[in-house]
Design a protein around this motif. Sequence first.
Motif, PDB file in Angstrom:
ATOM      1  N   SER A  58      37.191  44.857  37.446  1.00 46.04           N
ATOM      2  CA  SER A  58      37.169  45.800  36.327  1.00 46.04           C
ATOM      3  C   SER A  58      35.813  45.754  35.635  1.00 46.04           C
ATOM      4  CB  SER A  58      38.262  45.448  35.317  1.00 46.04           C
ATOM      5  OG  SER A  58      37.947  44.216  34.672  1.00 46.04           O
ATOM      6  N   ALA A  59      35.552  46.754  34.816  1.00 43.90           N
ATOM      7  CA  ALA A  59      34.308  46.773  34.044  1.00 43.90           C
ATOM      8  C   ALA A  59      34.222  45.545  33.147  1.00 43.90           C
ATOM      9  CB  ALA A  59      34.225  48.056  33.218  1.00 43.90           C
ATOM     10  N   ALA A  60      35.359  45.141  32.578  1.00 42.25           N
ATOM     11  CA  ALA A  60      35.369  43.962  31.720  1.00 42.25           C
ATOM     12  C   ALA A  60      35.037  42.703  32.513  1.00 42.25           C
ATOM     13  CB  ALA A  60      36.738  43.827  31.043  1.00 42.25           C
ATOM     14  N   GLU A  61      35.555  42.602  33.730  1.00 37.05           N
ATOM     15  CA  GLU A  61      35.255  41.442  34.573  1.00 37.05           C
ATOM     16  C   GLU A  61      33.783  41.425  34.985  1.00 37.05           C
ATOM     17  OE1 GLU A  61      39.638  40.693  36.628  1.00 37.05           O
ATOM     18  OE2 GLU A  61      38.307  42.242  37.432  1.00 37.05           O
ATOM     19  N   MET A  62      33.250  42.591  35.297  1.00 33.76           N
ATOM     20  CA  MET A  62      31.815  42.677  35.608  1.00 33.76           C
ATOM     21  C   MET A  62      30.984  42.221  34.409  1.00 33.76           C
ATOM     22  SD  MET A  62      31.373  43.773  38.805  1.00 33.76           S
ATOM     23  CE  MET A  62      29.737  44.522  38.880  1.00 33.76           C
ATOM     24  N   ASP A  63      31.407  42.607  33.210  1.00 36.48           N
ATOM     25  CA  ASP A  63      30.694  42.209  31.993  1.00 36.48           C
ATOM     26  C   ASP A  63      30.744  40.703  31.791  1.00 36.48           C
ATOM     27  OD1 ASP A  63      30.016  44.827  31.455  1.00 36.48           O
ATOM     28  OD2 ASP A  63      31.616  45.147  29.980  1.00 36.48           O
ATOM     29  N   GLU A  82      38.825  32.004  36.828  1.00 35.46           N
ATOM     30  CA  GLU A  82      39.830  32.798  36.110  1.00 35.46           C
ATOM     31  C   GLU A  82      39.953  34.200  36.698  1.00 35.46           C
ATOM     32  OE1 GLU A  82      40.740  34.382  31.555  1.00 35.46           O
ATOM     33  OE2 GLU A  82      39.333  32.720  31.878  1.00 35.46           O
ATOM     34  N   ILE A  83      38.809  34.814  36.991  1.00 36.19           N
ATOM     35  CA  ILE A  83      38.834  36.159  37.582  1.00 36.19           C
ATOM     36  C   ILE A  83      39.463  36.110  38.975  1.00 36.19           C
ATOM     37  CG2 ILE A  83      37.395  38.048  38.440  1.00 36.19           C
ATOM     38  CD1 ILE A  83      35.398  37.349  36.173  1.00 36.19           C
ATOM     39  N   ALA A  84      39.086  35.096  39.759  1.00 34.40           N
ATOM     40  CA  ALA A  84      39.623  34.966  41.115  1.00 34.40           C
ATOM     41  C   ALA A  84      41.143  34.791  41.081  1.00 34.40           C
ATOM     42  CB  ALA A  84      38.967  33.785  41.826  1.00 34.40           C
ATOM     43  N   ASP A  85      41.626  33.952  40.168  1.00 36.85           N
ATOM     44  CA  ASP A  85      43.069  33.724  40.062  1.00 36.85           C
ATOM     45  C   ASP A  85      43.804  35.017  39.716  1.00 36.85           C
ATOM     46  OD1 ASP A  85      42.730  31.086  40.668  1.00 36.85           O
ATOM     47  OD2 ASP A  85      42.904  30.356  38.607  1.00 36.85           O
ATOM     48  N   ALA A  86      43.194  35.859  38.884  1.00 40.52           N
ATOM     49  CA  ALA A  86      43.836  37.112  38.477  1.00 40.52           C
ATOM     50  C   ALA A  86      44.003  38.069  39.652  1.00 40.52           C
ATOM     51  CB  ALA A  86      43.016  37.778  37.379  1.00 40.52           C
ATOM     52  N   HIS A  87      43.120  37.947  40.660  1.00 36.13           N
ATOM     53  CA  HIS A  87      43.169  38.843  41.821  1.00 36.13           C
ATOM     54  C   HIS A  87      43.786  38.166  43.048  1.00 36.13           C
ATOM     55  CE1 HIS A  87      40.830  42.260  40.199  1.00 36.13           C
ATOM     56  NE2 HIS A  87      40.149  41.343  39.524  1.00 36.13           N
ATOM     57  N   ARG A 143      32.057  40.428  45.828  1.00 36.87           N
ATOM     58  CA  ARG A 143      32.506  41.726  45.316  1.00 36.87           C
ATOM     59  C   ARG A 143      31.633  42.173  44.147  1.00 36.87           C
ATOM     60  NH1 ARG A 143      35.083  46.141  47.238  1.00 36.87           N
ATOM     61  NH2 ARG A 143      34.934  47.530  45.466  1.00 36.87           N
ATOM     62  N   TRP A 144      31.230  41.253  43.301  1.00 35.51           N
ATOM     63  CA  TRP A 144      30.324  41.555  42.187  1.00 35.51           C
ATOM     64  C   TRP A 144      29.004  42.137  42.705  1.00 35.51           C
ATOM     65  CZ3 TRP A 144      25.718  38.694  41.162  1.00 35.51           C
ATOM     66  CH2 TRP A 144      25.092  38.991  39.943  1.00 35.51           C
TER      67      TRP A 144
END
Length: 280
Positions: free
Chosen positions: A254-259, A208-213, A223-224
Motif C-alpha cells: 500500500s501507499a502507507a507501507e511504501m511510506d 511487520e509489513i511482511a507478516d501482514a501479507h 516488491r518495494w
Amino acid sequence: MSLTSSTVPTVTLSDGEQIPQLGFGVFQVPPQDTADVATRALLAGYRHIDTAAAYRNEAGVGQAVHAAGLQRDDVYITTKCFNDDHGFEQAKRALHASLKRLEMEHVDLYLIHWPVPSVDQYVETWQALIELQQDGLARSIGVSNFQPAHLERIIAETGVAPVVNQVELHPYFQQTGLRREHADLGIVTESWSPLAQGKVLEDPMLVEIADAHGVTTGQVTIRWHLQLGNVVIPKSVTQERIEENFDVFGFTLSAAEMDVITTLDAGDRTGPDPDTFVRP
C-alpha cells in the motif's frame, strides 16, 4: 524477443528496448558454481541475468542458457566493462572478450562498471560503448555506480545518455536524489545489493509489513523496488531463496507501507564509494 514465460513486467528503455524488471545477479557466485546456479534460476522463471567481467563467471552464465534449454533471445544478458579496461580501444576489446566467454554474439546491456574518476577515462570508455552498440554487439548501453556529475559529463561530451545506471540501492540507502536525476535524464534506475547484503531482513518495520501479507521481508523489499519502478537483481545460491525472490507478484504494498519503508533510509552504503573506488 520472448523474455519471460512469467508475470515479470518489462521496463521500456530510452532506446526503445525492453528490460525485464526483475533479474538474477551472479555477483560473488564462484565461477565453478555459476552454470548450476544460473541454470536453476532460469528454470525457476528468471529471464534476466546480470554478470560482469570482474565476477569471472561469464562463461557459466552462457553455459546456463544452453543447459536450461533456452534460446539466446529468450534471456536478457547484462555484462560490464571493468576498471582495468577503461579507454576507447581497451573497452572494445573487453566486450569482445566477454562475448567469447559468454559464447554469444551480442549482449542485451553493456555497462561501464565503475566511473573510476581518478583515471579519468570514463568518457572515452563511454564513446567506445556507443560504437559497440552501433556495431550491434550490445543492444543497449549504460553505466553502473555513476554519480550525477559523471552522468552529466558523458551526456554533455557525447550527446548520448545511458539507458540504465545500476547502483547500490536498498531501504537503508535509497538514493533519492540520484533517482530524481535519473528521472530527469530518462535513465532507468537498477538496484544492486537490493537487500543490503541481508541487513534489512531483520528490520522490525519490514517484518511487520511482511507478516501482514504472509510473505518474507526479502519479498517485501524486492516488491518495494519494483513499485518504485526500479529494475532489481537479487542474488542467491539457495534454491528456496531463488524461488522466493521471484515470487513477488502476488501482493502489492500500500501507499502507507511504501511510506513506512521510505523512513528507513539511513544513508547506509554497504559497498564502495564510486568517487574513490578503483579496484578491490
